[in-house]
Design an enzyme around this catalytic site. Sequence first.
Site, PDB file in Angstrom:
ATOM      1  N   PRO A  93       0.831  -1.216   0.000  1.00 28.81           N
ATOM      2  CA  PRO A  93       0.000   0.000   0.000  1.00 28.81           C
ATOM      3  C   PRO A  93       0.858   1.256   0.000  1.00 28.81           C
ATOM      4  CG  PRO A  93      -0.904  -1.603   1.514  1.00 28.81           C
ATOM      5  CD  PRO A  93       0.403  -2.167   1.027  1.00 28.81           C
ATOM      6  N   CYS A  94       0.450   2.229  -0.806  1.00 27.04           N
ATOM      7  CA  CYS A  94       1.350   3.336  -1.123  1.00 27.04           C
ATOM      8  C   CYS A  94       0.862   4.698  -0.674  1.00 27.04           C
ATOM      9  CB  CYS A  94       1.566   3.371  -2.636  1.00 27.04           C
ATOM     10  SG  CYS A  94       0.030   3.534  -3.580  1.00 27.04           S
TER      11      CYS A  94
END
Length: 420
Positions: A93-94
């Site tokens: 997840p960014c």
Amino acid sequence: MRNAPVFIDLFAGCGGLSLGLLQAGWKGALAVERTADAFLTYSNNLIDSGRFQYDWPEWLPKQEHDIEAFLDEYKDHLASLNGKVDLIAGGPPCQGFSPAGKRNPKDPRNRMAERYIEAVKIVKPKFLLLENVRGFDAPFQKASKGKKAVPYSHVVKRRLQKEGYDVQFQVVVSADWGVPQMRPRFILVATRKDLRLDWSPFNRFGEGRREFLQERGLDPDCRQTTKDAIDDLRVEGKLLVESTDGDVRGFKQIEYKEPLSFSAFQRLMRAGNADGRGPNSLRLPKHRPLIIERFERILKECPKGKSLTQEQRDRYGIKKHSITPLCPDRPSATMTTLPDDFLHYSEARILTVREMARIQSFPDWFEFLGRYTTGGSLRKTSCPRYTQVGNAVPPLLGEALGELMMEAFNRLADSEDKAA
């Protein structure tokens, strides 16, 4: 005949990166995805469809799994894959790194890259492939007092080097690989040092671009445009029918009929639909008349392909931070998880899930499952179709990366055959 190399996908989402790897000839072992809807889409298209080689292990329930719980509960089973898995792929997840967000160094989602490294330490595959936003390779604006700001990519690189890997990374523009949106992505490729494989992955990646596109019928000298991707999905000239592939009734969609002529990109996306059947996720949004009138004014008065300025948003009474009328003749801006971030270039509406999926380079046979949208208390725990698409790695880019990693695997296998 050489057996197909095996990969596992961590933070798999609905399967964009896995789809690319599978289409490049890799064999799937398992995937870790924490949301039920995204995993349902993944499983339906990639594990259970019969299209690809996929051997799901008996010890792992075929369902959604949180990465931290997975590593805690199945650590011993995962260790049994040491020597049997050739590649660990994944896109942690960014949001904490994204230039489109707050770039918060304390965002708890940032530690998901640590979980990726933890899995690497257990399995020790030959190769690693990690995808993220380009902000992964940029320092946070505020460093700790007395310390130099360091991009998180450098932290991950040092950690992987310590685990015995040669690490290289680069920011890649998806539009250079046939995807009809710019979508710059941070790509990390690593090879276990003891394998002594002498190669320069990103040199090889660039050298193979023209051939990759030509093999898929795409012009390597022209980027694919938004119109190339979705013009056959316009409402104009189509019969509208009841949409029945969601859990909420009362919506319309076009009755899809293949046009007399396709763009090269549309032809590529339609491959695998021998019966001419239309794709799913064509449900059209229901806008109030006031919203339609506002969108019509924006399409008439504002430049295409540029996000509205604060002054323009104030003029139209828009409180959203970002809204962009798409330009038909250029690649799209990066698709997000918010459907109302973009307006169709010629119709006063937001995009359908399928239009976003086309811009992401998902083929039409790929079916998205689950709810279309969610809100309220479900927003933090669910992954509706729009979110699945916006979070995904573009499959065409994933396929190009899959071919690159397949080349590395074959080079290594050839050298091992000669040594034997």
